[in-house]
Design an enzyme around this catalytic site. Structure first.
Site, PDB file in Angstrom:
ATOM      1  N   HIS A 450       0.807  -1.225   0.000  1.00  0.00           N
ATOM      2  CA  HIS A 450       0.000   0.000   0.000  1.00  0.00           C
ATOM      3  C   HIS A 450       0.841   1.276   0.000  1.00  0.00           C
ATOM      4  CE1 HIS A 450      -2.961  -2.781   2.379  1.00  0.00           C
ATOM      5  NE2 HIS A 450      -2.976  -3.038   1.076  1.00  0.00           N
TER       6      HIS A 450
HETATM    7  C1  LIG Z   1       0.298  -7.459  -4.945  1.00  0.00           C
HETATM    8  C2  LIG Z   1      -0.627  -6.337  -4.546  1.00  0.00           C
HETATM    9  C3  LIG Z   1      -1.713  -6.595  -3.712  1.00  0.00           C
HETATM   10  C4  LIG Z   1      -2.570  -5.554  -3.335  1.00  0.00           C
HETATM   11  N1  LIG Z   1      -3.713  -5.847  -2.643  1.00  0.00           N
HETATM   12  C5  LIG Z   1      -4.644  -4.881  -2.447  1.00  0.00           C
HETATM   13  C6  LIG Z   1      -5.932  -5.210  -1.935  1.00  0.00           C
HETATM   14  O1  LIG Z   1      -6.282  -6.359  -1.706  1.00  0.00           O
HETATM   15  N2  LIG Z   1      -6.807  -4.188  -1.739  1.00  0.00           N
HETATM   16  C7  LIG Z   1      -6.479  -2.887  -2.002  1.00  0.00           C
HETATM   17  O2  LIG Z   1      -7.297  -2.011  -1.734  1.00  0.00           O
HETATM   18  N3  LIG Z   1      -5.268  -2.565  -2.511  1.00  0.00           N
HETATM   19  C8  LIG Z   1      -4.378  -3.534  -2.779  1.00  0.00           C
HETATM   20  N4  LIG Z   1      -3.195  -3.220  -3.395  1.00  0.00           N
HETATM   21  C9  LIG Z   1      -2.889  -1.794  -3.649  1.00  0.00           C
HETATM   22  C10 LIG Z   1      -3.668  -1.186  -4.819  1.00  0.00           C
HETATM   23  O3  LIG Z   1      -3.689  -2.043  -5.922  1.00  0.00           O
HETATM   24  C11 LIG Z   1      -2.997   0.137  -5.208  1.00  0.00           C
HETATM   25  O4  LIG Z   1      -2.894   0.953  -4.062  1.00  0.00           O
HETATM   26  C12 LIG Z   1      -3.761   0.911  -6.275  1.00  0.00           C
HETATM   27  O5  LIG Z   1      -3.972   0.118  -7.405  1.00  0.00           O
HETATM   28  C13 LIG Z   1      -2.956   2.165  -6.648  1.00  0.00           C
HETATM   29  O6  LIG Z   1      -3.614   2.872  -7.662  1.00  0.00           O
HETATM   30  P1  LIG Z   1      -2.867   4.021  -8.459  1.00  0.00           P
HETATM   31  O7  LIG Z   1      -3.827   4.499  -9.497  1.00  0.00           O
HETATM   32  O8  LIG Z   1      -2.298   4.991  -7.494  1.00  0.00           O
HETATM   33  O9  LIG Z   1      -1.610   3.300  -9.152  1.00  0.00           O
HETATM   34  P2  LIG Z   1      -1.578   2.061 -10.158  1.00  0.00           P
HETATM   35  O10 LIG Z   1      -2.846   1.287 -10.135  1.00  0.00           O
HETATM   36  O11 LIG Z   1      -0.318   1.341  -9.872  1.00  0.00           O
HETATM   37  O12 LIG Z   1      -1.516   2.761 -11.595  1.00  0.00           O
HETATM   38  C14 LIG Z   1      -0.401   3.438 -12.103  1.00  0.00           C
HETATM   39  C15 LIG Z   1      -0.387   3.245 -13.615  1.00  0.00           C
HETATM   40  O13 LIG Z   1       0.532   4.148 -14.184  1.00  0.00           O
HETATM   41  C16 LIG Z   1       1.311   3.465 -15.153  1.00  0.00           C
HETATM   42  N5  LIG Z   1       2.593   4.163 -15.269  1.00  0.00           N
HETATM   43  C17 LIG Z   1       3.556   4.283 -14.318  1.00  0.00           C
HETATM   44  N6  LIG Z   1       4.595   4.988 -14.808  1.00  0.00           N
HETATM   45  C18 LIG Z   1       4.275   5.325 -16.068  1.00  0.00           C
HETATM   46  C19 LIG Z   1       4.954   6.042 -17.093  1.00  0.00           C
HETATM   47  N7  LIG Z   1       6.178   6.569 -16.909  1.00  0.00           N
HETATM   48  N8  LIG Z   1       4.329   6.192 -18.291  1.00  0.00           N
HETATM   49  C20 LIG Z   1       3.077   5.675 -18.504  1.00  0.00           C
HETATM   50  N9  LIG Z   1       2.411   4.956 -17.581  1.00  0.00           N
HETATM   51  C21 LIG Z   1       3.004   4.801 -16.375  1.00  0.00           C
HETATM   52  C22 LIG Z   1       1.445   2.065 -14.584  1.00  0.00           C
HETATM   53  O14 LIG Z   1       1.851   1.134 -15.569  1.00  0.00           O
HETATM   54  C23 LIG Z   1       0.063   1.841 -14.027  1.00  0.00           C
HETATM   55  O15 LIG Z   1      -0.815   1.304 -14.988  1.00  0.00           O
HETATM   56  C24 LIG Z   1      -2.313  -4.226  -3.787  1.00  0.00           C
HETATM   57  C25 LIG Z   1      -1.230  -3.973  -4.632  1.00  0.00           C
HETATM   58  C26 LIG Z   1      -0.406  -5.011  -5.030  1.00  0.00           C
HETATM   59  C27 LIG Z   1       0.725  -4.715  -5.971  1.00  0.00           C
END
Ligand SMILES: Cc1cc2nc3c(=O)[nH]c(=O)nc-3n(C[C@H](O)[C@H](O)[C@H](O)COP(=O)(O)OP(=O)(O)OC[C@H]3O[C@@H](n4cnc5c(N)ncnc54)[C@H](O)[C@@H]3O)c2cc1C
Length: 511
Positions: A450
């Protein structure tokens, strides 16, 4: 010819999927959604039982922390999704809004509009809840949330009964404002399969919109900036540079990549930028700081006296939030989380009994005081970030962890689990002293996945984004993702990330 959009959304993960959908609801706006990875193709992504097997595959950014002095000098693997759907294609699918008090630091940082009460409509709008009482829940949002009943493992039922016998309230559902007590995990599943935020928000009809363009396999290297405005991005597609321009930009690259992108673009601590040879356009010393994450101890493992039926859900079927000063407290903010995994689950280097013959209690601290930092080691986007979460660097975190492990064991040895328990395997019956428990925690604590907080939102001058989530120093660019959280909520954070995105999109005022 350079393509121009009204809005560019950078990253098609949890937040980016919501933002692209909500912005493109207005047919008068052209929206470009830029994602470094491709569409999910691995069939294991859909299978809820396979999530522990996904880290390390081709669609994982596969970050790794610096060695952590308080976790036995270990480097920790930090999986993050590099594909459409981002980390919601890899996560464990638990859907937890959080405790209302979790959002008090957000309200303090950003004003009343960031209170739990103000965020509730966004939580509700995102959900399509089924599996119980729907009052206070959304029922027609894009994200299916189920509350499992019959599918919950009998081992997990016994663990919840042990919790109740120790005083924990029978909660039934984590997402009605109260968090303390026992409940099966609410899960983001559709027809028994993983529902990523992209599948939920960017279904084929949405992606077919004339005003929405999804550019996959486009890794953004940096923003193009003129004066106080971002004019576009420089990306890389199949090894070739690509320039895209836009009137406005929303960065949704997540808690690691968003601050890295800012720093590569010249927004960050002037010292850090000097070290990597990037011209400083705006000295914003907190970019990459305030890094927070939850740890879980893997784990308090028990050999079973009868065969453990395989999970019908996603292995880790129930998080139990507790106030360790009063296990029966219903309304206070929890400081500890326990979990029950229907499988042996241990940190690398520890032996466990085979699958089907053991189960595990996990434990963690909901509000760690440790704060870390992420920064680039060089200006080259191909180089991995330097991630230092400063895990367990405070007395508070270490002491609370010890309490959490003691509670897990107390629960694990309760007679409500007698029908399942043969003996404790880890840490092992002879491990009792504080020093032994501290050493076990240091060797086994692992990320709960997280990370957040690295582009902190606030009204103060040093905040990275203001309460509109506008980047300080840039008039027309925003960050909307896990990085803006001023403080980590009690539980898994995906539901809160989606709510941030829904909330921002609903309140959007044209700059
Ligand atoms: C193994 C695992 C288990 C988890 N379990 C849970 C759970 O059970 N419940 C829960 O609530 N949360 C869980 N989480 C956490 C949750 O998935 C994340 O907190 C959430 O998805 C974050 O969302 P975000 O939009 O901030 O980032 P992300 O969903 O990571 O999205 C970021 C996006 O930006 C893209 N990106 C990054 N850099 C670049 C770049 N330079 N150019 C273009 N694209 C780029 C990435 O490829 C990605 O698609 C888990 C995470 C993991 C990895």
């Amino acid at each position: 010819m350079t393509r121009h959009f009204d809005w560019l959304v950078l990253g098609a993960g949890s937040a980016g999927s919501v933002i692209a959908r909500r912005l493109s609801d207005d047919p008068g706006l052209s929206v470009g959604l830029v994602e470094a990875g491709g569409f999910p193709a691995d069939p294991d992504i859909d299978d809820p039982l396979q999530w522990p097997a996904l880290p390390g595959r081709a669609f994982d950014w596969a970050y790794r922390t610096e060695p952590q002095p308080h976790t036995a000098d270990r480097c920790h693997d930090w999986p993050r999704g590099r594909l459409v759907g981002g980390s919601s294609c890899m996560h464990a699918m638990a859907h937890v809004r959080g405790h209302p008090e979790d959002f008090e630091p957000w309200r303090h940082a950003g004003g009343d509009r960031w209170s739990y009460a103000s965020l509730l409509p966004a939580f509700t709008r995102s959900e399509s809840f089924s599996g119980g009482d729907t009052s206070g829940r959304g029922t027609d949002g894009p994200l299916d949330v189920i509350l499992p009943d019959d599918a919950v493992s009998p081992v997990v039922r016994a663990y919840m009964a042990a919790g109740n016998a120790l005083g924990a309230p029978e909660l039934g559902d984590h997402n009605r404002g109260r968090l303390n007590g026992t409940a099966p995990n609410s899960l983001t599943l559709r027809n028994g399969r993983r529902l990523s935020v992209a599948t939920a928000y960017l279904d084929p009809q949405i992606l077919a919109r004339d005003n929405l363009t999804l550019l996959t396999e486009h890794r953004v290297d940096r923003l193009l900036i003129e004066g106080p405005r971002a004019t576009g991005i420089l990306a890389r597609h199949t090894g070739q540079p690509v320039t895209l321009t836009a009137d406005r930009i929303v960065i949704c690259a997540g808690a690691i990549a968003s601050p890295m992108l800012l720093m590569r673009s010249g927004i960050g601590s002037a010292d850090t930028l000097r070290q990597i040879g990037v011209d400083c356009r705006f000295d914003s010393p907190e970019v990459g700081r305030n890094l927070q994450d939850h740890l879980l101890v893997l784990g308090n493992v028990y050999r079973a006296r009868q065969s453990v039926p395989p999970s019908r859900l996603q292995h880790s079927e129930s998080l139990m939030y507790l106030d360790s000063s009063d296990l029966s407290a219903r309304h206070t903010q929890p400081d500890i989380v326990l979990a029950c995994v229907v499988a042996p689950s241990a940190a690398p280097g520890f032996e466990t009994p085979p699958y089907g013959t053991a189960y595990t209690l996990l434990c963690g601290v909901t509000h760690p005081a440790s704060r870390g930092v992420v920064k680039p080691g060089s200006a080259d986007p191909d180089q991995p970030p330097l991630i230092d979460p400063h895990y367990l660097s405070t007395d508070h975190d270490r002491a609370t962890f010890r309490t959490a492990l003691q509670l897990a064991r107390q629960l694990g040895h309760h007679k409500a689990l007698e029908a399942w328990r043969d003996c404790e395997v880890l840490p092992g019956a002879d491990m009792r002293s504080d020093a032994e428990l501290d050493a076990f925690i240091a060797r086994t604590a692992s990320t709960h996945h997280h990370p957040c907080g690295t582009c902190r939102m606030g009204r103060d001058e040093t905040a990275v984004v203001d309460p509109d989530l506008r980047i300080n120093g840039l008039g027309n660019a925003f960050i909307v993702d896990a990085s803006i959280m001023p403080a980590i909520p009690s539980g898994p954070i995906n539901a809160a990330v989606v709510a941030i995105a829904e909330h921002w999109a609903a309140g959007l005022k044209t700059p």
